[in-house]
Design a protein around this motif. Structure first.
Motif, PDB file in Angstrom:
ATOM      1  N   ALA A   1      -8.959  -4.091 -21.055  1.00 26.49           N
ATOM      2  CA  ALA A   1      -8.674  -5.510 -20.625  1.00 26.49           C
ATOM      3  C   ALA A   1      -9.585  -6.490 -21.139  1.00 26.49           C
ATOM      4  CB  ALA A   1      -8.394  -5.600 -18.477  1.00 26.49           C
ATOM      5  N   GLU A   2     -10.643  -6.465 -21.145  1.00 23.87           N
ATOM      6  CA  GLU A   2     -12.174  -7.514 -21.209  1.00 23.87           C
ATOM      7  C   GLU A   2     -11.764  -7.936 -22.388  1.00 23.87           C
ATOM      8  OE1 GLU A   2     -13.935  -5.016 -17.928  1.00 23.87           O
ATOM      9  OE2 GLU A   2     -12.736  -4.336 -20.011  1.00 23.87           O
TER      10      GLU A   2
ATOM     11  N   GLU B   1      -5.091  -0.639 -17.685  1.00 25.23           N
ATOM     12  CA  GLU B   1      -5.093  -1.802 -17.279  1.00 25.23           C
ATOM     13  C   GLU B   1      -4.161  -3.013 -18.055  1.00 25.23           C
ATOM     14  OE1 GLU B   1      -8.035  -5.527 -14.777  1.00 25.23           O
ATOM     15  OE2 GLU B   1      -9.119  -3.598 -16.052  1.00 25.23           O
ATOM     16  N   ARG B   2      -3.029  -3.539 -17.308  1.00 26.09           N
ATOM     17  CA  ARG B   2      -2.262  -4.666 -18.272  1.00 26.09           C
ATOM     18  C   ARG B   2      -3.429  -4.963 -19.171  1.00 26.09           C
ATOM     19  NH1 ARG B   2      -0.123  -6.141 -14.112  1.00 26.09           N
ATOM     20  NH2 ARG B   2      -0.319  -8.359 -14.282  1.00 26.09           N
ATOM     21  N   THR B   3      -2.734  -5.072 -21.025  1.00 31.18           N
ATOM     22  CA  THR B   3      -3.155  -6.352 -21.698  1.00 31.18           C
ATOM     23  C   THR B   3      -2.186  -7.208 -22.523  1.00 31.18           C
ATOM     24  OG1 THR B   3      -3.444  -4.660 -23.537  1.00 31.18           O
ATOM     25  CG2 THR B   3      -4.882  -5.051 -21.950  1.00 31.18           C
ATOM     26  N   ASP B   4      -2.052  -8.179 -22.300  1.00 29.78           N
ATOM     27  CA  ASP B   4      -1.243  -9.276 -23.112  1.00 29.78           C
ATOM     28  C   ASP B   4       0.033  -9.107 -22.375  1.00 29.78           C
ATOM     29  OD1 ASP B   4      -2.583  -9.007 -25.406  1.00 29.78           O
ATOM     30  OD2 ASP B   4      -1.550  -7.122 -26.382  1.00 29.78           O
ATOM     31  N   SER B   5       0.304  -8.874 -20.685  1.00 27.43           N
ATOM     32  CA  SER B   5       1.041  -8.896 -19.782  1.00 27.43           C
ATOM     33  C   SER B   5       2.249 -10.629 -20.450  1.00 27.43           C
ATOM     34  CB  SER B   5       0.618  -9.245 -18.542  1.00 27.43           C
ATOM     35  OG  SER B   5      -0.743  -9.082 -18.214  1.00 27.43           O
TER      36      SER B   5
ATOM     37  N   LEU C   1       6.421  -5.884 -13.840  1.00 29.76           N
ATOM     38  CA  LEU C   1       4.824  -6.791 -15.244  1.00 29.76           C
ATOM     39  C   LEU C   1       4.476  -5.653 -16.211  1.00 29.76           C
ATOM     40  CD1 LEU C   1       2.483  -9.265 -13.493  1.00 29.76           C
ATOM     41  CD2 LEU C   1       4.709  -9.359 -14.372  1.00 29.76           C
ATOM     42  N   PHE C   2       4.612  -5.614 -17.514  1.00 29.67           N
ATOM     43  CA  PHE C   2       4.366  -4.348 -18.415  1.00 29.67           C
ATOM     44  C   PHE C   2       2.448  -4.504 -19.406  1.00 29.67           C
ATOM     45  CE2 PHE C   2       8.266  -3.509 -16.907  1.00 29.67           C
ATOM     46  CZ  PHE C   2       7.892  -2.069 -16.301  1.00 29.67           C
ATOM     47  N   CYS C   3       2.481  -4.413 -19.972  1.00 27.93           N
ATOM     48  CA  CYS C   3       1.788  -4.342 -21.805  1.00 27.93           C
ATOM     49  C   CYS C   3       2.738  -4.341 -22.279  1.00 27.93           C
ATOM     50  CB  CYS C   3       0.724  -3.049 -21.969  1.00 27.93           C
ATOM     51  SG  CYS C   3      -0.584  -3.123 -20.751  1.00 27.93           S
ATOM     52  N   TRP C   4       2.377  -5.822 -23.098  1.00 27.47           N
ATOM     53  CA  TRP C   4       3.607  -6.008 -23.945  1.00 27.47           C
ATOM     54  C   TRP C   4       3.773  -5.158 -25.109  1.00 27.47           C
ATOM     55  CZ3 TRP C   4       5.870 -10.733 -24.889  1.00 27.47           C
ATOM     56  CH2 TRP C   4       6.379 -10.944 -26.264  1.00 27.47           C
TER      57      TRP C   4
ATOM     58  N   PRO D   1       5.916 -13.868 -21.554  1.00 24.35           N
ATOM     59  CA  PRO D   1       4.666 -13.431 -21.758  1.00 24.35           C
ATOM     60  C   PRO D   1       4.308 -14.142 -20.523  1.00 24.35           C
ATOM     61  CG  PRO D   1       4.830 -14.617 -24.074  1.00 24.35           C
ATOM     62  CD  PRO D   1       6.688 -14.590 -23.154  1.00 24.35           C
ATOM     63  N   ILE D   2       2.926 -13.901 -19.778  1.00 26.07           N
ATOM     64  CA  ILE D   2       2.240 -14.119 -18.531  1.00 26.07           C
ATOM     65  C   ILE D   2       0.934 -13.694 -18.540  1.00 26.07           C
ATOM     66  CG2 ILE D   2       2.020 -13.958 -16.314  1.00 26.07           C
ATOM     67  CD1 ILE D   2       4.926 -14.160 -17.306  1.00 26.07           C
ATOM     68  N   TYR D   3      -0.249 -16.008 -18.965  1.00 26.78           N
ATOM     69  CA  TYR D   3      -1.250 -15.701 -19.425  1.00 26.78           C
ATOM     70  C   TYR D   3      -2.313 -16.107 -17.409  1.00 26.78           C
ATOM     71  CZ  TYR D   3       1.364 -16.714 -23.451  1.00 26.78           C
ATOM     72  OH  TYR D   3       1.947 -17.144 -24.645  1.00 26.78           O
ATOM     73  N   ASN D   4      -1.359 -15.382 -16.388  1.00 25.23           N
ATOM     74  CA  ASN D   4      -2.038 -15.421 -15.564  1.00 25.23           C
ATOM     75  C   ASN D   4      -1.818 -14.466 -14.191  1.00 25.23           C
ATOM     76  OD1 ASN D   4       0.238 -16.716 -14.469  1.00 25.23           O
ATOM     77  ND2 ASN D   4       0.043 -18.830 -13.489  1.00 25.23           N
ATOM     78  N   LEU D   5      -1.480 -13.491 -14.441  1.00 24.47           N
ATOM     79  CA  LEU D   5      -1.275 -12.457 -13.580  1.00 24.47           C
ATOM     80  C   LEU D   5      -2.391 -11.077 -13.855  1.00 24.47           C
ATOM     81  CD1 LEU D   5       2.648 -12.706 -13.101  1.00 24.47           C
ATOM     82  CD2 LEU D   5      -0.090 -13.153 -10.799  1.00 24.47           C
TER      83      LEU D   5
END
Length: 321
Positions: free
Chosen positions: A246-247, A275-279, A287-290, A317-321
């Motif tokens: 995720a980092e 942990e989600r990435t590219d949410s 919400l899921f990983c893309w 695309p979600i950039y703040n969750l």
């Protein structure tokens, strides 16, 4: 009508402006009474019916009764039927002259309230919605022709052959004003609208053809902001690749490393359990990983949590969750 000269443009324009003023004043008085009796909410609901009633009353008590309107009386002109060579025109023509300019506009305005639009085919819905624009263009064309020719201020009067004659003889020593320049300017504006309309349709067709070619070349590829989804996914088989920390998520505004551990535990993707990435968010709000949800959606077009229909083109695309 040798004894009655045709009305001048200035007389016709002033008569029309005077009629509009009196109709507006009558409507204000009528609305004031109804607002006092029935309230503002009722008046807002039936505003279109009130407008129709006021016009029918005003023109019904003047034109239909074969008398001059207040505007025609102000400029001393009369309506003359070029088809029947009569002043005033026949009763049926006078009634048509009142109903045609008022009823179609009212019916078009109330179309959405009366017709079950969801049951009408899409092609017919598009045509019905274009009716007001078509009527507006026709009215402007007629007005441009009036400013150039000097007869038939209204489109309905042109169709029915209703002209205006004056009971005041013209002064041969006075040259009447010309409004041809206004007609030319209206024509230029209509031409500009036509060019803009054609250009917009051409651009839309080109975009549609590009979309078809792109679909043919890339199969059922989905696009987001003109970029293929495959560019966001990276590898063709993202599920076979190791999970990205995720980092290292470049598509988020969050500083993941600074988030407390107890909060990061709630950011796990229910598909990969990491942990989600590219949410991204589905239409149902999950919400899921893309890469996870796209891989899932290609196999099964439903949300893995609530089973609601899943459309990959509607992922957000979600950039703040």
């Amino acid at each position: 009508m040798a004894s009655f000269p045709p009305a001048q443009q200035a007389q016709i324009i002033r008569a029309n402006q005077r009629d509009l003023y009196h109709v507006s004043a009558l409507k204000e008085q009528f609305e004031s009474v109804l607002r006092t009796w029935l309230g503002t909410r009722w008046l807002s609901r039936w505003e279109k019916e009130v407008d129709l009633l006021v016009k029918l009353v005003y023109y019904g008590l003047t034109t239909v009764r074969a008398t001059q309107t207040l505007g025609e009386e102000y400029t001393d002109i009369w309506q003359y039927s070029s088809l029947h060579r009569a002043v005033p025109p026949p009763a049926l023509m006078r009634a048509t002259l009142v109903l045609l300019p008022t009823l179609p506009g009212y019916l078009v305005a109330r179309m959405d309230d009366w017709l079950p639009m969801h049951r009408i085919p899409a092609k017919w819905r598009t045509t019905l919605k274009q009716i007001p624009s078509i009527l507006e263009v026709l009215a402007e064309l007629n007005l441009a022709a009036f400013y150039i020719q000097g007869v038939y201020y209204d489109l309905v009067k042109r169709v029915l052959g209703i002209r205006k004659v004056s009971s005041t003889p013209h002064n041969p020593l006075v040259r009447p004003p010309s409004y041809s320049l206004l007609g030319i300017l209206l024509g230029v504006r209509l031409l500009h609208r036509l060019v803009t309309f054609i250009r917009a349709n051409y651009v839309e067709e080109q975009a549609s053809e590009k979309g078809k070619l792109r679909t043919q070349n890339l199969g059922e590829e989905s696009f987001l902001d003109e970029r293929p989804v495959s560019q966001f996914l990276g590898p063709v088989d993202p599920e076979g690749q190791p999970a990205k920390p995720a980092e290292e998520d470049e598509r988020t505004m969050l500083d993941v490393a600074s988030i407390p551990e107890e909060l990061r535990a709630g950011r796990n993707c229910t598909l990969c359990l990491e942990e989600r990435t590219d949410s991204c968010c589905t239409e149902c709000g999950h919400l899921f990983c893309w890469s996870c949800i796209v891989g899932w959606g290609r196999e099964k077009a439903e949300c893995p949590l609530c089973r609601q229909a899943l459309d990959l083109k509607r992922l957000v695309p979600i950039y703040n969750l």
